[in-house]
Design a protein around this motif. Structure first.
Motif, mmCIF file in Angstrom:
data_model
loop_
_atom_site.group_PDB
_atom_site.id
_atom_site.type_symbol
_atom_site.label_atom_id
_atom_site.label_comp_id
_atom_site.label_asym_id
_atom_site.label_seq_id
_atom_site.Cartn_x
_atom_site.Cartn_y
_atom_site.Cartn_z
ATOM 1 N N SER A 1 0.846 -1.241 -0.113
ATOM 2 C CA SER A 1 -0.099 -0.062 -0.066
ATOM 3 C C SER A 1 0.830 1.250 0.136
ATOM 4 C CB SER A 1 -0.709 -0.010 1.142
ATOM 5 O OG SER A 1 -1.883 -0.905 1.067
ATOM 6 N N GLU B 1 0.929 5.667 -0.149
ATOM 7 C CA GLU B 1 0.144 6.907 -0.106
ATOM 8 C C GLU B 1 1.118 8.077 -0.325
ATOM 9 O OE1 GLU B 1 -2.477 8.910 3.026
ATOM 10 O OE2 GLU B 1 -1.931 6.997 3.591
ATOM 11 N N CYS B 2 0.354 9.018 -1.192
ATOM 12 C CA CYS B 2 1.106 10.287 -1.161
ATOM 13 C C CYS B 2 1.387 11.007 0.016
ATOM 14 C CB CYS B 2 0.530 11.161 -2.376
ATOM 15 S SG CYS B 2 1.296 12.914 -2.512
ATOM 16 N N LYS C 1 -3.873 7.133 -3.039
ATOM 17 C CA LYS C 1 -3.389 5.968 -2.437
ATOM 18 C C LYS C 1 -3.514 4.930 -3.575
ATOM 19 C CE LYS C 1 -5.513 7.037 2.051
ATOM 20 N NZ LYS C 1 -6.233 6.639 3.101
ATOM 21 N N ALA D 1 -0.610 14.078 -0.061
ATOM 22 C CA ALA D 1 -2.165 13.977 -0.455
ATOM 23 C C ALA D 1 -2.380 14.590 -1.599
ATOM 24 C CB ALA D 1 -2.905 14.825 0.580
#
Length: 287
Positions: free
Chosen positions: A263, A265-266, A273, A269
């Motif tokens: 997984s 995720e930036c 993801k 944001a």
């Protein structure tokens, strides 16, 4: 049993205070007093929370031979909740309205009639829920390491964790602090006299166009849990570039690999993801 077989995920808590540091038969007595069968029936408003023997969802037997090993206690916590589906409530409401307006279909109900319909629905909810048909059971495994002053809860989620912590507070008068990645890193720095380095700690910038900001870390809060993300990235690099074996401080060795899912995720944001699924996701171009 959550900590003895198969894959697991867990929350770790540090025991800040406890009246009894040595686990003994008295702790088993407290388990028996707060076993799920002794906690009454769950209501629509309050869940029923209690201990289990840890073997499975319906295991209600506890004993020193079964649940204690030196300074480690293993058991389970079961959370019973009763919730009638909203769609079913709506159906019962519609049926009550249709019964009341049978002589004049489509008639709007008066305030008193609406109150009567709502009371009838609530009464049916209580009756239908009373036999346990809408009961849901959630089982959380617990491992209490008194020697290391850590307590582990497997799975569950934040709401379940809060309910488990409340039970542990009532049963054993434990005060627990979540031992997150940031908490563990801070304890290491304090122990090894690296307070200055800790206070200067900031997220690592891995790309020249990145700002170094992390969306889920507020500027107004002291949160160093990003070191957990960086540690995972270091593990990934180590397994790929160095070795799949890591030697620990006590000279023992751990072998690790990243598989099945990854997984991403930036941190800013900006790009959301992504979850990559494969036998070895870290070897795919996306990773």
């Amino acid at each position: 049993m959550g900590f003895f077989s198969g894959p697991m995920s867990f929350d770790r808590f540090h025991i800040e205070s406890s009246k009894a540091q040595k686990l003994n038969a008295k702790h088993i007595e407290r388990l028996e007093q707060f076993v799920i069968a002794q906690s009454g029936e769950p209501s629509l408003d309050e869940p029923r929370v209690g201990f289990t023997g840890g073997g499975h969802l319906l295991d209600l037997s506890v004993s020193a031979e079964k649940n204690l090993l030196d300074d480690v206690l293993h058991c389970g916590i079961r959370i019973d909740t009763t919730k009638v589906p909203a769609a079913l409530r709506k159906a019962w409401l519609q049926m009550e309205v249709e019964t009341m307006t049978a002589d004049e279909p489509g008639r709007r109900l008066s305030k008193a009639e609406r109150q009567q319909v709502n009371e009838a629905v609530e009464e049916r909810v209580q009756q239908e829920a009373g036999d346990g048909r809408f009961r849901r059971m959630q089982h959380v495994s617990l491992l209490w390491d008194a020697g290391q002053e850590f307590l582990y809860l497997s799975g569950g989620g934040s709401t379940a964790a809060e309910q488990c912590l409340d039970l542990l507070s009532r049963a054993f008068e434990l005060s627990l602090d979540r031992a997150s990645a940031g908490w563990l890193a801070r304890q290491w720095c304090l122990t090894n006299k690296h307070e200055a380095a800790w206070e200067a700690l900031v997220p690592t910038v891995f790309h020249e166009e990145a700002s170094g900001a992390i969306a889920w870390v507020s500027d107004l809060s002291i949160n160093f849990d990003f070191v957990g993300n960086e540690f995972l990235l270091w593990l990934w690099w180590h397994f790929e570039a160095e070795s799949d074996t890591i030697q620990l401080a006590d000279k023992s060795q751990v072998v690790g690999m990243l598989n099945r899912t990854l997984s991403l995720e930036c941190p800013e944001a900006l790009s959301g993801k992504e979850t990559i699924s494969a036998e070895s996701p870290v070897r795919l171009p996306e990773a």
